[in-house]
Design a protein around this motif. Structure first.
Motif, short mmCIF file in Angstrom:
data_model
loop_
_atom_site.label_atom_id
_atom_site.label_comp_id
_atom_site.label_asym_id
_atom_site.label_seq_id
_atom_site.Cartn_x
_atom_site.Cartn_y
_atom_site.Cartn_z
N ILE A 149 0.74 -1.09 -0.03
CA ILE A 149 0.10 0.07 -0.17
C ILE A 149 0.84 1.20 0.03
CG2 ILE A 149 -1.86 1.27 1.19
CD1 ILE A 149 -2.88 -1.04 2.10
N PHE A 188 -6.19 -8.85 7.91
CA PHE A 188 -6.17 -8.38 6.65
C PHE A 188 -5.07 -8.77 5.89
CE2 PHE A 188 -5.24 -5.05 3.58
CZ PHE A 188 -6.60 -5.18 2.96
N CYS A 193 -4.90 -9.39 1.72
CA CYS A 193 -3.63 -9.12 1.15
C CYS A 193 -2.71 -10.12 1.33
CB CYS A 193 -3.03 -7.61 1.71
SG CYS A 193 -1.96 -6.90 0.54
N PRO A 198 -3.27 -12.01 -3.77
CA PRO A 198 -3.91 -11.00 -3.04
C PRO A 198 -5.31 -10.96 -3.52
CG PRO A 198 -2.25 -9.96 -4.16
CD PRO A 198 -2.01 -11.46 -4.66
N LYS A 199 -6.35 -10.71 -2.59
CA LYS A 199 -7.67 -10.39 -2.91
C LYS A 199 -8.17 -9.01 -3.40
CE LYS A 199 -8.13 -14.92 -2.15
NZ LYS A 199 -8.02 -16.03 -3.06
N CYS A 200 -7.50 -8.59 -4.32
CA CYS A 200 -7.65 -7.15 -4.67
C CYS A 200 -9.19 -6.97 -5.05
CB CYS A 200 -6.62 -6.61 -5.97
SG CYS A 200 -5.06 -6.99 -5.36
N CYS A 203 -10.88 -6.05 -2.22
CA CYS A 203 -10.19 -5.28 -0.88
C CYS A 203 -10.62 -3.85 -0.90
CB CYS A 203 -8.78 -5.38 -1.31
SG CYS A 203 -7.52 -4.17 -0.34
N CYS A 209 -3.80 1.85 -2.83
CA CYS A 209 -2.84 1.17 -2.81
C CYS A 209 -1.73 1.28 -3.94
CB CYS A 209 -3.54 -0.40 -2.87
SG CYS A 209 -2.07 -1.70 -3.14
N TYR A 211 0.68 -0.81 -4.93
CA TYR A 211 0.84 -1.82 -5.69
C TYR A 211 -0.47 -2.20 -6.59
CZ TYR A 211 1.21 -7.10 -6.73
OH TYR A 211 1.19 -8.41 -7.36
FE1 SF4 Z 1 -3.34 -5.98 -0.99
FE2 SF4 Z 1 -4.49 -5.82 -3.38
FE3 SF4 Z 1 -5.82 -4.53 -1.55
FE4 SF4 Z 1 -3.46 -3.69 -2.42
S1 SF4 Z 1 -5.40 -3.70 -3.33
S2 SF4 Z 1 -3.80 -3.80 -0.23
S3 SF4 Z 1 -2.16 -5.39 -3.00
S4 SF4 Z 1 -5.15 -6.91 -1.57
#
Ligand code: SF4
Length: 224
Positions: A149, A188, A193, A198-200, A203, A209, A211
């Motif tokens: 993030i 979390f 994450c 990762p479950k973007c 999220c 974020c 990334y």
């Molecule tokens: Fe993690 Fe994806 Fe959420 Fe960013 S968007 S914090 S990489 S799960």
């Protein structure tokens, strides 16, 4: 940075309302319960610890009782999780606390870290979860969240030992409810994450974020 931190807190708080895990060692624990659960949790997972923790606490409900425990008997309680060296470690730590601190688990970091088997993570877990002090928790899951993030980097082979990361984590602490904040961060990292995949898509942090903005979101827009 102030605005990003504010959104991070808000998103995490909202997410945690429905997603915080309800482990027996999180039910307003005493410092003793935190000490035991954190040592048990090292190098294993909460699913396994859930099977032995209630039996453990019922049998050894205080540091004094644990200090008098028979190692073989303790082994039998924790044998489901393996890692039998923990029996000796727990008995040794409790003996030292009884001898040096009259059975009171210290609420000062330097004194906790002086006990063999208690490092930076466990000492802060005891201070935060047991004594409700405003201190950060840093493990690999939390480092990953901050890296993704906030683009926080470490040059160390073991970022968990990097002072720079601990200082960043300290700056990220809210002004209150730090216990809930640290529990939420742990969950979390565990549920959303994740290290792999990762479950973007589930999220709440995508808009802040680093990334997601520079890798995941970019790839998606190239595909579309
Ligand atoms: Fe993690 Fe994806 Fe959420 Fe960013 S968007 S914090 S990489 S799960």
């Amino acid at each position: 940075m102030y605005e990003k931190k504010r959104k991070f807190h808000k998103n995490l708080r909202e997410w945690s309302k429905k997603n915080l895990k309800n482990y027996p060692w999180r039910n307003n624990p005493t410092e003793y319960e935190v000490l035991v659960s954190e040592i048990l949790l090292q190098q294993t997972n909460s699913k396994k610890i859930k099977q032995v923790y209630p039996i453990f606490i019922k049998k050894y409900s205080s540091i004094q009782e644990l200090s008098k425990a028979d190692e073989n008997e303790l082994n039998r309680i924790i044998e489901k999780i393996g890692l039998m060296y923990k029996s000796k470690r727990l008995i040794n730590i409790s003996n030292k606390i009884v001898d040096r601190f009259d059975g009171n688990i210290p609420s000062i970091k330097e004194k906790l870290i002086g006990l063999k088997g208690i490092g930076q993570y466990i000492s802060n877990a005891i201070l935060c979860f047991g004594y409700n002090k405003r201190v950060p928790i840093v493990d690999t899951n939390i480092i990953r969240i901050y890296r993704r993030i906030f683009d926080v980097k470490s040059n160390k082979n073991r970022p968990r030992t990097d002072e720079k990361i601990w200082k960043f984590a300290e700056k990220m602490l809210p002004e209150n409810n730090y216990r809930d904040f640290n529990y939420a961060l742990l969950d979390f990292g565990n549920k959303i994450c994740k290290a792999n995949n990762p479950k973007c898509n589930r999220c709440p942090m995508t808009d802040i974020c680093y990334y997601y903005g520079s890798v995941v979101g970019k790839n998606e827009s190239e595909i579309n």
